[in-house]
Design a protein around this motif. Structure first.
Motif, short mmCIF file in Angstrom:
data_model
loop_
_atom_site.label_atom_id
_atom_site.label_comp_id
_atom_site.label_asym_id
_atom_site.label_seq_id
_atom_site.Cartn_x
_atom_site.Cartn_y
_atom_site.Cartn_z
N THR A 1 10.84 5.51 2.69
CA THR A 1 9.37 5.56 2.77
C THR A 1 8.84 4.32 3.50
N ASP B 1 12.78 4.70 -1.54
CA ASP B 1 11.72 3.73 -1.25
C ASP B 1 11.91 3.10 0.12
N HIS C 1 0.82 -1.22 0.00
CA HIS C 1 0.00 0.00 0.00
C HIS C 1 0.85 1.27 0.00
N LEU C 2 2.14 1.14 0.21
CA LEU C 2 3.00 2.32 0.25
C LEU C 2 3.24 2.88 -1.16
N PRO C 3 3.48 4.20 -1.26
CA PRO C 3 3.72 4.81 -2.58
C PRO C 3 5.15 4.58 -3.07
N ILE C 4 5.50 3.30 -3.23
CA ILE C 4 6.85 2.93 -3.66
C ILE C 4 6.75 1.88 -4.75
#
Length: 134
Positions: free
Chosen positions: A102, A99, A65-68
């Motif tokens: 993050t 990344d 779900h992370l923006p990576i």
């Protein structure tokens, strides 16, 4: 002779540098961390406290779900003990240091009933751990 003691002026003045030479070397114990950059993000994170049932796929999903960039299963190494069972530790190599930075948002995040700790690591540490030389 009355002037015997002043005959050799070299022995009279000791070279001061000789006495303090050894103390000029830096005694900074942190100096070796600058070259390896221990705290800097390299793109590799160490995960600790994983459920023993956790698979590479679980970890891919956990970070999904992370923006990576998606974590690749072959970029994950789950550390096994000498008995062949998981140790609850793994290394994950992300697409970039950014990344990985993050992904640190997941530090102490829950996976199943356990919370997982994340630490900046390195490929060297992952390799050492994988080969059992730690």
């Amino acid at each position: 002779g009355s002037g015997d003691d002043s005959e050799d002026p070299e022995t009279a003045r000791l070279p001061l540098g000789a006495a303090v030479d050894h103390s000029l070397q830096p005694a900074d114990p942190r100096r070796n961390t600058t070259q390896s950059g221990v705290a800097a993000h390299t793109g590799v994170l160490k995960l600790r406290g994983l459920p023993f049932s956790a698979s590479k796929e679980h970890l891919v999903d956990w970070f999904a779900h992370l923006p990576i960039a998606p974590l690749q299963p072959d970029a994950i190494h789950i550390v096994m003990g000498y008995d062949g069972r998981p140790t609850g530790m793994a290394f994950a190599e992300f697409a970039s240091p950014q990344d990985a930075h993050t992904a640190m948002a997941m530090h102490r995040g829950m996976m199943g009933a356990r919370y997982v700790e994340l630490f900046p690591s390195s490929r060297a540490e992952a390799t050492q751990t994988a080969t059992g030389t730690y």
